[in-house]
Design a protein around this motif. Structure first.
Motif, PDB file in Angstrom:
ATOM      1  N   ASP A  66     101.763  13.688 106.171  1.00 47.51           N
ATOM      2  CA  ASP A  66     102.832  12.865 106.737  1.00 47.51           C
ATOM      3  C   ASP A  66     103.029  11.650 105.842  1.00 47.51           C
ATOM      4  OD1 ASP A  66     103.157  14.536 108.883  1.00 47.51           O
ATOM      5  OD2 ASP A  66     101.755  13.431 110.142  1.00 47.51           O
ATOM      6  N   CYS A  67     104.260  11.267 105.638  1.00 45.95           N
ATOM      7  CA  CYS A  67     104.584  10.102 104.815  1.00 45.95           C
ATOM      8  C   CYS A  67     105.021   8.980 105.752  1.00 45.95           C
ATOM      9  CB  CYS A  67     105.677  10.442 103.809  1.00 45.95           C
ATOM     10  SG  CYS A  67     105.228  11.785 102.711  1.00 45.95           S
ATOM     11  N   GLU A  68     104.061   8.200 106.207  1.00 44.43           N
ATOM     12  CA  GLU A  68     104.350   7.142 107.171  1.00 44.43           C
ATOM     13  C   GLU A  68     105.277   6.081 106.574  1.00 44.43           C
ATOM     14  OE1 GLU A  68     103.444   7.273 110.278  1.00 44.43           O
ATOM     15  OE2 GLU A  68     102.253   9.087 110.025  1.00 44.43           O
ATOM     16  N   GLU A  69     105.046   5.725 105.314  1.00 41.87           N
ATOM     17  CA  GLU A  69     105.885   4.701 104.686  1.00 41.87           C
ATOM     18  C   GLU A  69     107.326   5.173 104.552  1.00 41.87           C
ATOM     19  OE1 GLU A  69     103.205   5.990 102.823  1.00 41.87           O
ATOM     20  OE2 GLU A  69     101.751   4.618 103.705  1.00 41.87           O
ATOM     21  N   ALA A  70     107.493   6.409 104.135  1.00 47.61           N
ATOM     22  CA  ALA A  70     108.848   6.948 103.975  1.00 47.61           C
ATOM     23  C   ALA A  70     109.551   7.059 105.326  1.00 47.61           C
ATOM     24  CB  ALA A  70     108.797   8.306 103.283  1.00 47.61           C
ATOM     25  N   ALA A  71     108.806   7.418 106.375  1.00 47.90           N
ATOM     26  CA  ALA A  71     109.413   7.518 107.701  1.00 47.90           C
ATOM     27  C   ALA A  71     109.866   6.149 108.195  1.00 47.90           C
ATOM     28  CB  ALA A  71     108.418   8.136 108.684  1.00 47.90           C
ATOM     29  N   ALA A  72     109.044   5.117 107.960  1.00 51.05           N
ATOM     30  CA  ALA A  72     109.422   3.765 108.376  1.00 51.05           C
ATOM     31  C   ALA A  72     110.644   3.276 107.606  1.00 51.05           C
ATOM     32  CB  ALA A  72     108.250   2.811 108.169  1.00 51.05           C
ATOM     33  N   GLU A  73     110.679   3.565 106.314  1.00 50.55           N
ATOM     34  CA  GLU A  73     111.830   3.164 105.495  1.00 50.55           C
ATOM     35  C   GLU A  73     113.098   3.870 105.956  1.00 50.55           C
ATOM     36  OE1 GLU A  73     113.300   3.309 100.838  1.00 50.55           O
ATOM     37  OE2 GLU A  73     111.229   3.851 101.351  1.00 50.55           O
ATOM     38  N   LEU A  74     112.970   5.138 106.283  1.00 52.45           N
ATOM     39  CA  LEU A  74     114.127   5.893 106.769  1.00 52.45           C
ATOM     40  C   LEU A  74     114.620   5.333 108.105  1.00 52.45           C
ATOM     41  CD1 LEU A  74     116.029   8.264 106.298  1.00 52.45           C
ATOM     42  CD2 LEU A  74     114.364   9.738 107.430  1.00 52.45           C
ATOM     43  N   GLN A  75     113.708   4.962 108.984  1.00 55.02           N
ATOM     44  CA  GLN A  75     114.105   4.368 110.258  1.00 55.02           C
ATOM     45  C   GLN A  75     114.831   3.042 110.040  1.00 55.02           C
ATOM     46  OE1 GLN A  75     114.074   5.581 113.309  1.00 55.02           O
ATOM     47  NE2 GLN A  75     113.201   7.506 112.573  1.00 55.02           N
ATOM     48  N   GLU A  76     114.390   2.260 109.059  1.00 54.43           N
ATOM     49  CA  GLU A  76     115.085   1.011 108.733  1.00 54.43           C
ATOM     50  C   GLU A  76     116.505   1.283 108.242  1.00 54.43           C
ATOM     51  OE1 GLU A  76     112.833  -1.235 105.929  1.00 54.43           O
ATOM     52  OE2 GLU A  76     111.072  -1.336 107.243  1.00 54.43           O
ATOM     53  N   HIS A  77     116.659   2.293 107.393  1.00 54.05           N
ATOM     54  CA  HIS A  77     117.993   2.654 106.895  1.00 54.05           C
ATOM     55  C   HIS A  77     118.893   3.123 108.032  1.00 54.05           C
ATOM     56  CE1 HIS A  77     117.363   2.121 102.627  1.00 54.05           C
ATOM     57  NE2 HIS A  77     116.223   2.820 102.688  1.00 54.05           N
TER      58      HIS A  77
END
Length: 92
Positions: A66-77
């Motif tokens: 799982d890519c937690e950082e990428a998921a958080a960044e995507l949620q911000e976008h």
């Protein structure tokens, strides 16, 4: 040479060797047990390849990171895009 080309060359080599042995050219007589094992060999190899493929896909799926950082960044976008659309008059 691409990976597909390598696989096709390997399959052609194995297929031609199998055909040469299965067609029993004059002067080459295989014993009956070898001939009985040789004829269904492509089917056995196909089943083995299918089992290997299923095991590989299952293992890769079980160990998928799982890519937690990428998921958080995507949620911000997504949040920024929703805010922008709300400012433009779109309602969700």
């Amino acid at each position: 040479m691409t990976k597909l080309g390598q696989w096709l060359c390997g399959l052609a080599l194995l297929g031609s060797a199998w055909a040469a042995l299965a067609l029993a050219p004059p002067g080459l007589r295989l014993p009956a047990p070898y001939r009985q094992a040789l004829l269904p060999l492509p089917v056995y190899l196909l089943v083995a390849f299918g089992c290997y493929s299923l095991a590989t896909v299952g293992y890769r799926l079980a160990t998928f990171n799982d890519c937690e950082e990428a998921a958080a960044e995507l949620q911000e976008h997504i949040g920024a895009a929703r805010d922008d659309l709300r400012r433009r008059g779109l309602r969700f």
